[in-house]
Design a protein around this motif. Structure first.
Motif: not given
Length: 421
Positions: A60-61, A90-92, A104-108, A239-241
């Motif tokens: 996660q980044i 994307a949903n991730t 912007i947070s991204i999983t995998h 808040n979506g951060v």
């Protein structure tokens, strides 16, 4: 002579060592400076190009992208060429956009070079946060209704405190209670699930319960103002951060104290607040209270009391100043839980009341009314007596007239019957 040769040899050896140091270290230092300048130039070129590489082991980044103003949100390009936008991603991903910043947070995330297209600030550029974790203190398994307690949570990066202010200032952490069962009815509410209840928001601003501003530790004054029952407590970002949540199950019991207010309506009698602690749930002698009282035309005053040993009740009083107007009181109550030895704090909500003038009974008005009634009765009796006298007199006069009339008529008849001689 030997001594002079010895000194000359020492001086010569020292000079040779210095010469070797100059020959060896000067090129080395020059090479380091050149390499550093080259590395800084490469870094500047990298930031100007807005490219960054994500390693395969990162799960996660989060990218914190600072933009020049005015500008729109950046376009994020993945290593395979796919483009992502603030309103189309994307949903991730979770994408938070603010004035001059994208988080912007991204999983995998896909491993390889990513790119941010837009007016990225040259000074701040792009900063990376990986392996964010939300850590929260465990709540007591047994809470009480209207209880207020200090509760903290912290964000960490690679198990180290996260202190990036641009990121932390935009994080909103909330505590939400999800009802599961009711202690009173002991029935599940699966068919008609109640709405969640938000009971607090964390802050890292050094105000109220928060100790130090900007230390990465978020604190909330948790106000357990919910009905007794079983709850699933969730601490989450809203808040979506970034998307993180910590859950726990707790039981909320009725408050172990009761409060009553007795308002005075006489100047010589004081107002009073009575606080009673349940002896089977609290330690005797541990009850204390703090009140703020505001009466009409006066500044707020503070009243503090604590119970004596083996006592489980308090009475806090203040005089009735006989001033007319609106008044109020509020405060806090403190007591120790006998089962867990936990110090409990309860908020006493503000209670408003109105002071009115004392009601005095006007006996003079009542006496005047009674006298008027008596005079009216006497007048009526006198009028009735006078009426009876007049009627009686009239009857007597009429009777006399009738008698006289009959007597004269009878006499006239007798005179007519006499024969003349």
């Amino acid at each position: 002579m030997v001594r002079r040769l010895t000194l000359f040899g020492v001086f010569r050896g020292s000079m040779l060592r210095r010469l070797w140091l100059l020959i060896f270290y000067v090129p080395l230092c020059t090479w380091i400076l050149i390499a550093s300048a080259w590395a800084q130039a490469e870094a500047r070129l990298t930031w100007l190009d807005n490219r960054f590489r994500v390693d395969p082991e990162i799960e996660q980044i989060t990218f914190v992208v600072t933009r020049e103003q005015p500008s729109q949100s950046v376009v994020l390009v993945a290593p395979d060429g796919r483009k992502y936008y603030a309103d189309r991603h994307a949903n991730t991903m979770s994408w938070y956009t603010d004035k001059g910043m994208d988080i912007i947070s991204i999983t995998h995330p896909m491993a390889g070079p990513w790119q941010a297209l837009g007016k990225v600030s040259i000074n701040n550029g792009i900063r990376f946060i990986s392996n964010i974790q939300l850590q929260a203190e465990p709540l007591p398994a047994q809470l009480y209704q209207t209880e207020v307690l200090k509760f903290s949570a912290q964000l960490t990066q690679n198990k180290q405190p996260l202190l990036l202010r641009d990121f932390l200032d935009r994080v909103q952490l909330k505590v939400v209670f999800y009802p599961l069962t009711s202690i009173l009815s002991n029935e599940l509410n699966e068919s008609n699930e109640p709405a969640p209840i938000e009971v607090g928001q964390f802050a890292d601003d050094g105000q109220e319960y928060d100790e130090v501003a900007g230390d990465g530790i978020f604190t909330v004054a948790l106000n357990v103002n919910v009905e007794p029952g079983k709850y699933r407590v969730e601490i989450a970002s809203t808040n979506g951060v970034f998307k993180r949540a910590v859950e726990q199950t707790v039981l909320v019991y009725p408050a172990p104290i009761t409060t009553s207010f007795v308002q005075s309506h006489q100047p010589l009698t004081s107002h009073s607040v009575n606080i009673e602690a349940k002896a089977d749930q609290t330690i005797a002698g541990s009850l204390a209270a703090y009140l703020v009282v505001k009466q009409p035309q006066q500044k707020p005053r503070i009243i503090q009391r604590s119970s004596h040993r083996q006592q489980s009740h308090l009475v806090l009083t203040w005089p009735n100043d006989a001033q007319i107007g609106k008044a109020w009181w509020r405060g806090w109550a403190y007591v120790t839980d006998s089962l867990t030895q936990r110090e409990l704090v309860f908020r006493l909500s503000q209670q408003n009341y109105t002071q009115v003038a004392a009601v005095a009974v006007d006996f003079s008005a009542s006496l005047a009314q009674q006298q008027a009634k008596q005079q009216l009765i006497i007048q009526n009796e006198q009028q009735q007596r006078l009426l009876w006298v007049v009627i009686t007199n009239i009857v007597i006069v009429i009777s006399v007239l009738v008698v006289l009339l009959m007597w004269r008529r009878k006499r006239a008849v007798q005179s007519d019957l006499i024969v003349p001689k």
